[in-house]
Write a protein that holds these residues in place. Structure first.
Motif, short mmCIF file in Angstrom:
data_model
loop_
_atom_site.label_atom_id
_atom_site.label_comp_id
_atom_site.label_asym_id
_atom_site.label_seq_id
_atom_site.Cartn_x
_atom_site.Cartn_y
_atom_site.Cartn_z
N MET A 81 11.96 52.47 22.04
CA MET A 81 12.71 51.86 23.13
C MET A 81 12.63 53.00 24.30
O MET A 81 12.67 54.03 24.20
N ALA A 82 12.69 52.30 25.47
CA ALA A 82 12.64 53.03 26.84
C ALA A 82 13.46 52.27 27.66
O ALA A 82 13.70 51.34 27.72
N ALA A 83 14.06 53.19 28.85
CA ALA A 83 15.13 52.68 29.58
C ALA A 83 14.29 52.10 30.75
O ALA A 83 13.27 52.40 31.11
N VAL A 84 14.86 51.19 31.55
CA VAL A 84 14.52 50.33 32.70
C VAL A 84 14.92 51.37 33.85
O VAL A 84 16.11 51.69 34.13
N THR A 85 13.91 51.99 34.51
CA THR A 85 14.35 52.86 35.72
C THR A 85 13.87 52.20 37.15
O THR A 85 14.18 52.78 38.08
N ASN A 86 13.42 51.03 37.42
CA ASN A 86 12.83 50.57 38.46
C ASN A 86 13.68 49.70 39.14
O ASN A 86 13.67 49.21 40.42
N GLY A 87 15.02 49.33 38.67
CA GLY A 87 16.10 48.77 39.48
C GLY A 87 16.12 47.15 39.12
O GLY A 87 16.90 46.62 39.71
N PHE A 88 14.85 46.64 38.75
CA PHE A 88 14.97 45.43 38.29
C PHE A 88 14.54 45.13 36.71
O PHE A 88 13.49 45.82 36.19
N SER A 89 15.28 44.49 36.00
CA SER A 89 15.04 44.02 34.69
C SER A 89 14.70 42.42 34.70
O SER A 89 15.29 41.76 35.17
N TYR A 90 13.34 42.53 34.03
CA TYR A 90 13.01 41.04 33.85
C TYR A 90 13.83 40.28 33.07
O TYR A 90 13.91 38.86 33.36
N THR A 91 14.39 40.80 32.16
CA THR A 91 15.16 39.91 31.31
C THR A 91 16.82 40.30 31.17
O THR A 91 17.71 39.62 30.44
N PRO A 132 21.53 34.16 38.50
CA PRO A 132 21.23 35.66 38.33
C PRO A 132 20.15 36.01 39.49
O PRO A 132 19.17 35.63 39.86
N LYS A 133 20.66 37.55 40.17
CA LYS A 133 19.70 37.86 41.14
C LYS A 133 19.06 39.01 40.63
O LYS A 133 17.97 39.50 41.19
N ASP A 134 19.03 39.55 39.58
CA ASP A 134 18.67 40.80 39.02
C ASP A 134 17.59 40.47 37.64
O ASP A 134 17.31 41.47 37.17
N THR A 135 17.50 38.94 37.43
CA THR A 135 16.61 38.84 36.30
C THR A 135 15.97 37.58 36.71
O THR A 135 16.22 36.61 37.79
N PHE A 136 14.86 36.91 35.93
CA PHE A 136 14.32 35.85 36.16
C PHE A 136 14.97 34.68 35.56
O PHE A 136 15.99 34.67 34.90
N PHE A 137 14.64 33.27 36.13
CA PHE A 137 15.17 32.09 35.61
C PHE A 137 14.09 31.01 35.83
O PHE A 137 12.79 31.46 36.19
N ASP A 138 14.18 30.12 35.16
CA ASP A 138 13.24 29.01 35.23
C ASP A 138 13.76 27.55 35.79
O ASP A 138 15.02 27.41 35.48
N VAL A 139 12.91 26.84 36.32
CA VAL A 139 13.17 25.43 37.06
C VAL A 139 12.45 24.47 36.81
O VAL A 139 11.23 24.73 36.24
N ILE A 140 13.05 23.34 36.72
CA ILE A 140 12.05 22.00 36.34
C ILE A 140 12.18 20.86 37.36
O ILE A 140 13.51 20.89 37.87
N GLY A 141 11.47 20.18 37.95
CA GLY A 141 11.52 19.27 38.89
C GLY A 141 10.29 18.37 39.19
O GLY A 141 9.22 19.12 38.85
N HIS A 142 10.38 17.36 40.11
CA HIS A 142 9.37 16.88 40.56
C HIS A 142 9.18 17.12 42.08
O HIS A 142 10.03 17.14 42.96
N ILE A 143 7.98 17.29 42.39
CA ILE A 143 7.47 17.65 43.79
C ILE A 143 7.59 16.58 44.71
O ILE A 143 7.22 15.59 44.51
N VAL A 144 8.48 16.59 46.06
CA VAL A 144 8.71 15.83 47.01
C VAL A 144 8.01 15.82 48.24
O VAL A 144 7.46 15.03 48.93
N SER A 145 7.67 17.17 48.40
CA SER A 145 6.95 17.46 49.49
C SER A 145 6.00 18.91 49.27
O SER A 145 6.69 19.67 48.32
N PHE A 146 5.06 19.23 50.10
CA PHE A 146 4.81 20.71 49.99
C PHE A 146 3.99 20.89 51.37
O PHE A 146 3.33 20.40 52.25
N ARG A 147 3.54 22.13 51.65
CA ARG A 147 2.83 22.70 52.93
C ARG A 147 1.70 23.32 52.34
O ARG A 147 1.57 23.97 51.26
N PRO A 148 0.38 22.94 52.94
CA PRO A 148 -0.78 23.53 52.59
C PRO A 148 -0.91 25.01 52.26
O PRO A 148 -0.14 25.85 52.72
N LEU A 149 -1.96 25.29 51.38
CA LEU A 149 -1.94 26.65 50.90
C LEU A 149 -2.19 27.62 52.20
O LEU A 149 -3.00 27.35 53.10
N GLU A 150 -1.38 28.71 52.22
CA GLU A 150 -1.47 29.72 53.50
C GLU A 150 -2.31 30.79 53.04
O GLU A 150 -2.00 31.60 52.02
#
Length: 543
Positions: A81-91, A132-150
């Motif tokens: 085990m190792a400590a998280v030191t970069n200020g952001f934990s993925y989980t 959560p601000k400091d971890t990841f989360f997941d979303v599901i939905g259908h696309i209603v609009s998009f802007r072209p690749l920048e």
């Protein structure tokens, strides 16, 4: 080999050399620094659905690289085990599981936990920033609009596409997708124009705050993207969509919106005068102008962030608050709290205010890079960067080393000289727009070169031998050979650290509110200047 008792990730501290963990690798990627792979990073999940960050350092690559694969399950014995030191934990955990020289990894054929381990959050919780601000989360939905690749940024990993998702309650969420996932979804939309609705799952997203509202964004190569995939979650979402008559699925189509880059391009093409630094070191009048220059340094001992209102972006100020004691009615104390100058706003956040020095062939001047443009260039919010900065124990008087990525890069700037600059003779100007698009930068440089050649041509007048040449005052021009440099650049306080520091600190309260760029659009009327522009005097060059 005999395998001892099974331990779950929630009880990882109880694991010993005789026990084991069954995990599934949800995501795997390489952490690269200076073009060298430093570690193999993973997000793993046990049979209870608990997710954990895991890692293999480069000295152990030969033992584990060939075994580890995404979406495979394993039995792990003797992990470290190792400590998280970069200020952001993925989980969200403060430790990471590491595989070292004594760890043992075996394929697992009877993993009984979830397949994908999705942790969906409600769209409203993202928009209202209660997720959560400091971890990841997941979303599901259908696309209603998009802007072209920048793709204007020269770094492919910073190419992005913006999509708007709708959930089953018709709540819309804006999502920005970077890098390879951006190309993946752009190609799908391009190759499937007749598909009426596209349901996507995005796993391992981060919160992004824009104009006071929460959005979602991908995180480098960590984010996973499922587009109309044949998985349970997407199939279930489609079935529920079809049961909602109000959606009118058969009549729906995806709206293609105008690219953001088009408005940026408009701002750099003919709407504002093009200047060099020697022409604008003195704030003579209010104006917006174009400038091509390289960032040469970031000024130390000046604020690189400030606390601003989440809703309107304005600076918040400390105000006294009276505290009444319920146990002692006569006991009254006073504390300082922060409030937005707009009484309707309540929440605050950290925003960028980066003091930079930029340089072209005529001089150097100080500019201020605010949150919108800084965040776009750095691909990290001021809140996240401050957390990393604090975790490293660095002083706020020093800017984070992550800002050094801005140095020695050439940009096109839209710069604003405000009323405050003119009235207070302050030559620290505000950056409204910035672009690294080489087609725009090269076009602006060509115009500058053409303007320079025309100026020289107009002033090359042949002199008779009897003509009396008036001496040029040294206060105005310092001339060597066939080149000249206006000495106002040298005499101006633009490059003086004392002047820069004093003016910026004195001007903080005024410039915090400048970031809106409300009148920058090429489709809106511009403010009229209070005076005509002072012409640039170019001396004749002796032959």
């Amino acid at each position: 080999m005999e395998i001892g008792n099974k331990v779950y990730l929630n009880n990882i501290d109880q694991i010993d050399e005789k026990s084991h963990i069954k995990v599934r690798v949800l995501k795997i990627w390489n952490f690269v620094r200076n073009n060298k792979v430093c570690s193999i990073e993973m997000i793993i999940m046990d049979e209870e659905g608990t997710q954990y960050q895991a890692r293999v350092f480069n000295q152990n690559f030969s033992r584990f690289r060939h075994l580890l694969k995404e979406d495979e399950s394993y039995i792990v014995i003797k992990p470290n085990m190792a400590a998280v030191t970069n200020g952001f934990s993925y989980t969200g955990h403060k430790q990471t599981l590491t595989l070292d020289w004594k760890s043992i990894l075996k394929k697992c054929d009877d993993f009984s936990g979830p397949v994908n381990g999705f942790m969906f959050v409600d769209f409203n919780s993202i928009i209202e920033q209660t997720c959560p601000k400091d971890t990841f989360f997941d979303v599901i939905g259908h696309i209603v609009s998009f802007r072209p690749l920048e793709t204007s940024n020269p770094v492919p990993s910073k190419h992005y596409i913006k999509v708007t998702l709708s959930n089953l309650d018709s709540v819309h969420l804006k999502v920005t997708i970077f890098g390879s996932q951006a190309y993946q979804i752009s190609e799908y939309l391009k190759n499937n124009p007749t598909v009426n609705f596209v349901v996507i799952v995005m796993q391992f997203l981060k919160l992004n705050i824009w104009n006071g509202l929460g959005e979602a964004k991908s995180h480098f190569e960590v984010t996973k993207l499922f587009i109309n995939s044949d998985i349970y979650e997407i199939n279930e979402f489609k079935n529920k969509l079809k049961c909602h008559d109000n959606f009118g699925i058969t009549e729906k189509s995806i709206t293609t919106l105008q690219s953001y880059s088009s408005s940026y391009t408009d701002d750099f093409k003919g709407n504002f005068p093009l200047k060099t630094i020697c022409e604008i070191t003195e704030p003579i009048k209010e104006m917006k102008f174009l400038l091509v220059a390289s960032i040469v340094n970031i000024r130390q001992n000046l604020p690189w962030y400030y606390e601003a209102c989440k809703k309107c972006g304005k600076k918040i100020i400390p105000v006294p608050k009276t505290n009444h004691s319920y146990t002692n009615p006569e006991g009254i104390s006073e504390t300082m709290v922060v409030e937005c100058t707009n009484a309707q706003c309540k929440k605050s956040e950290f925003q960028y205010i980066i003091p930079i020095n930029v340089q072209d062939c005529t001089g150097t001047i100080g500019l201020t890079l605010f949150d919108r443009e800084a965040r776009r260039l750095l691909n990290i919010s001021a809140y996240e960067l401050k957390k990393i900065h604090d975790a490293a124990g660095d002083s706020d008087a020093l800017f984070p080393m992550q800002l050094n990525v801005l140095k020695n890069r050439k940009f096109g700037f839209v710069v604003d000289i405000t009323e405050y600059n003119v009235n207070n003779y302050n030559n620290i100007y505000t950056v409204l727009r910035v672009t690294e698009d080489m087609s725009i930068v090269c076009e602006l440089e060509s115009k500058i070169e053409l303007m320079s050649n025309q100026s020289v041509s107009l002033n090359q007048v042949a002199l008779e031998s009897d003509d009396v040449v008036q001496p040029v005052q040294k206060d105005v021009i310092s001339q060597t050979d066939e080149s000249f440099t206006p000495s106002t650049v040298d005499k101006s306080t633009a490059t003086s650290p004392c002047k820069i520091s004093g003016d910026l600190k004195r001007n903080l309260q005024e410039i915090y509110d400048v970031d809106s760029g409300y009148d920058l659009s090429s489709t809106k009327a511009k403010r009229k200047s209070t005076a005509e522009e002072t012409p640039l005097l170019i001396p004749k060059i002796e032959k």
